[in-house]
Design a protein around this motif. Structure first.
Motif, PDB file in Angstrom:
ATOM      1  N   PHE A 113      47.795  39.328  38.478  1.00  0.00           N
ATOM      2  CA  PHE A 113      48.834  39.881  37.601  1.00  0.00           C
ATOM      3  C   PHE A 113      48.442  41.282  37.128  1.00  0.00           C
ATOM      4  N   ALA A 114      47.163  41.444  36.779  1.00  0.00           N
ATOM      5  CA  ALA A 114      46.686  42.764  36.339  1.00  0.00           C
ATOM      6  C   ALA A 114      46.795  43.778  37.466  1.00  0.00           C
ATOM      7  N   GLY A 115      46.409  43.364  38.670  1.00  0.00           N
ATOM      8  CA  GLY A 115      46.475  44.276  39.814  1.00  0.00           C
ATOM      9  C   GLY A 115      47.888  44.685  40.137  1.00  0.00           C
ATOM     10  N   ARG A 116      48.810  43.750  40.010  1.00  0.00           N
ATOM     11  CA  ARG A 116      50.201  44.031  40.382  1.00  0.00           C
ATOM     12  C   ARG A 116      50.972  44.728  39.262  1.00  0.00           C
ATOM     13  N   VAL A 117      50.793  44.235  38.047  1.00  0.00           N
ATOM     14  CA  VAL A 117      51.633  44.691  36.935  1.00  0.00           C
ATOM     15  C   VAL A 117      51.033  45.872  36.187  1.00  0.00           C
ATOM     16  N   SER A 118      49.724  45.818  35.914  1.00  0.00           N
ATOM     17  CA  SER A 118      49.105  46.877  35.124  1.00  0.00           C
ATOM     18  C   SER A 118      49.222  48.227  35.839  1.00  0.00           C
ATOM     19  N   SER A 119      49.021  48.209  37.146  1.00  0.00           N
ATOM     20  CA  SER A 119      49.141  49.464  37.893  1.00  0.00           C
ATOM     21  C   SER A 119      50.579  49.958  37.888  1.00  0.00           C
ATOM     22  N   GLY A 120      51.537  49.021  38.009  1.00  0.00           N
ATOM     23  CA  GLY A 120      52.943  49.403  38.008  1.00  0.00           C
ATOM     24  C   GLY A 120      53.367  50.019  36.683  1.00  0.00           C
ATOM     25  N   GLY A 122      51.327  51.415  34.490  1.00  0.00           N
ATOM     26  CA  GLY A 122      50.615  52.692  34.361  1.00  0.00           C
ATOM     27  C   GLY A 122      51.320  53.800  35.123  1.00  0.00           C
ATOM     28  N   ALA A 123      51.776  53.492  36.346  1.00  0.00           N
ATOM     29  CA  ALA A 123      52.460  54.503  37.160  1.00  0.00           C
ATOM     30  C   ALA A 123      53.827  54.855  36.564  1.00  0.00           C
ATOM     31  N   GLU A 124      54.537  53.837  36.076  1.00  0.00           N
ATOM     32  CA  GLU A 124      55.887  54.065  35.536  1.00  0.00           C
ATOM     33  C   GLU A 124      55.847  54.928  34.270  1.00  0.00           C
ATOM     34  N   LEU A 125      54.995  54.519  33.324  1.00  0.00           N
ATOM     35  CA  LEU A 125      54.899  55.289  32.080  1.00  0.00           C
ATOM     36  C   LEU A 125      54.234  56.645  32.326  1.00  0.00           C
ATOM     37  N   CYS A 222      49.990  50.148  29.708  1.00  0.00           N
ATOM     38  CA  CYS A 222      50.786  51.062  28.876  1.00  0.00           C
ATOM     39  C   CYS A 222      49.933  52.222  28.362  1.00  0.00           C
ATOM     40  N   TYR A 223      48.704  51.912  27.950  1.00  0.00           N
ATOM     41  CA  TYR A 223      47.836  52.961  27.400  1.00  0.00           C
ATOM     42  C   TYR A 223      47.520  54.023  28.454  1.00  0.00           C
ATOM     43  N   LYS A 224      47.143  53.564  29.647  1.00  0.00           N
ATOM     44  CA  LYS A 224      46.786  54.516  30.699  1.00  0.00           C
ATOM     45  C   LYS A 224      47.987  55.367  31.120  1.00  0.00           C
ATOM     46  N   GLY A 225      49.169  54.745  31.166  1.00  0.00           N
ATOM     47  CA  GLY A 225      50.363  55.514  31.497  1.00  0.00           C
ATOM     48  C   GLY A 225      50.771  56.458  30.390  1.00  0.00           C
ATOM     49  N   ALA A 238      46.044  57.169  36.571  1.00  0.00           N
ATOM     50  CA  ALA A 238      46.407  56.220  35.513  1.00  0.00           C
ATOM     51  C   ALA A 238      46.642  54.836  36.095  1.00  0.00           C
ATOM     52  N   SER A 239      47.324  54.794  37.233  1.00  0.00           N
ATOM     53  CA  SER A 239      47.629  53.517  37.888  1.00  0.00           C
ATOM     54  C   SER A 239      46.349  52.815  38.338  1.00  0.00           C
ATOM     55  N   THR A 240      45.441  53.571  38.958  1.00  0.00           N
ATOM     56  CA  THR A 240      44.205  52.978  39.477  1.00  0.00           C
ATOM     57  C   THR A 240      43.287  52.508  38.355  1.00  0.00           C
ATOM     58  N   THR A 241      43.070  53.373  37.374  1.00  0.00           N
ATOM     59  CA  THR A 241      42.147  53.009  36.295  1.00  0.00           C
ATOM     60  C   THR A 241      42.698  51.865  35.450  1.00  0.00           C
ATOM     61  N   ALA A 242      44.032  51.742  35.381  1.00  0.00           N
ATOM     62  CA  ALA A 242      44.620  50.629  34.627  1.00  0.00           C
ATOM     63  C   ALA A 242      44.216  49.293  35.241  1.00  0.00           C
TER      64      ALA A 242
END
Length: 267
Positions: A113-120, A122-125, A222-225, A238-242
Motif C-alpha cells: 500500500f505504501a509503495g503504491r499509494v504513498s508514491s502516488g 507524493g507525485a500528485e501533490l 502528503c508531506y513529501k509532495g 518526492a515520489s521515490t523518497t515517500a
C-alpha cells in the motif's frame, strides 16, 4: 505552518544529510500536529474523503489480491517440509493462519500500500506544488492543507484495515489451496483447524496496527509532495523518497507495536 527547509542539491555532505534527516523528522511532527488539529474542525470534506478511499482502494485492489493469495500459498509450501519432518503436519493449517493473521498480512499489505499509494500521493501533490496550484488555492481562500492533505490521510487510514482483512481471507485461501494440492486436505478440516487456532485476540492487534500504517502512508506521501520543489525532478524525488520513508517508518513502528501487542494479548 512553518516547515523546515531541506537542502536540495547533488552530492550532499554528511552534515547536510544529517540536517535533512532532522528537518524531515521535525517537518513530519509539525505536519502530524496540524493534521490532528484540522481533522476535527469543520468542514469535514466527507465527499472528498470518500472519493480518495474509492480511488486508493481500487488502485491497490488488484496487486493486494494477487499478493494475498500468494502469501498463503508460499508460507504453507515453505513450512510444510519442516512440519512433516517433526511430525507436526496437523498443526500446519493453524500455524500458517496464525502467522498470516498476526504479522504477514498486515505488514506486507502495508508495504504494498505504501509503495503504491504513498508514491502516488507524493507525485500528485508534488505536481500541484511545483505548478503553484497549491499557492493558487491559498489565494482563493481555500484551505489546501485541509482539502488536499487531511482528506487523503483520513482516507489512507480508513482503507488499509479493509484491504488487510481482505488479504487475510485470500492468504488463508491460498494456504488451503496449497494443502489441497499436496495433501488433498478437505475444506472442513482446514476451516476447523484455522478457527481453533486464530482467536479474536489475534485479530485485534493485527487490524489495529494497520490504522497506524495507513496513517503513516498518508502523512509521508502528503508531506513529501507538499514540500516538493525543483520542477519535475523534485516531483520524482518526492515520489521515490515517500515510498522509502513510509516503508521504513512502517517497519520501525511494527517492531514497537508487535512488542506492545504481545504484552497486551500474549499468544
Amino acid at each position: 505552518m512553518n516547515l523546515p527547509n531541506h537542502i536540495n542539491k547533488k552530492d550532499l555532505t554528511f552534515r547536510e544529510r544529517l540536517y535533512n534527516f532532522f528537518a524531515t523528522i521535525t517537518g513530519l511532527s509539525i505536519f502530524n500536529w496540524e493534521i490532528l488539529k484540522q481533522a476535527f474542525v469543520p468542514p469535514y470534506e466527507i465527499p472528498e474523503i470518500k472519493k480518495h478511499m474509492n480511488e486508493l482502494g481500487i488502485k491497490t485492489f488488484p496487486i493486494v489480491s494477487i499478493t494475498g493469495f500468494v502469501i498463503g500459498l508460499v508460507i504453507v509450501m515453505q513450512s510444510e517440509p519442516v512440519f512433516v519432518r517433526f511430525g507436526a503436519s496437523d498443526f500446519l493449517p493453524g500455524a500458517s493462519a496464525l502467522s498470516i493473521v498476526r504479522e504477514l498480512a498486515p505488514v506486507i499489505t502495508a508495504l504494498i500500500f505504501a509503495g503504491r499509494v504513498s508514491s502516488g500521493i507524493g507525485a500528485e501533490l508534488g505536481s500541484m506544488r511545483v505548478t503553484e496550484q497549491i499557492d493558487a488555492m491559498e489565494v482563493s481562500a481555500i484551505n489546501p492543507f485541509k482539502y488536499l492533505v487531511v482528506t487523503r490521510v483520513i482516507a489512507t487510514t480508513m482503507i488499509l484495515p479493509i484491504l488487510t482483512v481482505y488479504v487475510i481471507f485470500l492468504a488463508i485461501g491460498g494456504g488451503f489451496f496449497a494443502l489441497t494440492l499436496s495433501q488433498g486436505m478437505n475444506f472442513e478440516y482446514y476451516k476447523n483447524a484455522v478457527v481453533d487456532s486464530v482467536k479474536f485476540g489475534d485479530l485485534i492487534p493485527s487490524i489495529s496496527k494497520t490504522f497506524v500504517f495507513g496513517y503513516i502512508t498518508g502523512i509521508v506521501g502528503c508531506y513529501k509532495g507538499y514540500i516538493a520543489d525543483g520542477g519535475t525532478e523534485g516531483v520524482g524525488k518526492a515520489s521515490t523518497t515517500a515510498v522509502v520513508l513510509a516503508s521504513l517508518i512502517i517497519l520501525l513502528f511494527d517492531t514497537v507495536l508487535v512488542k506492545i501487542s504481545l504484552m497486551i494479548w500474549p499468544m
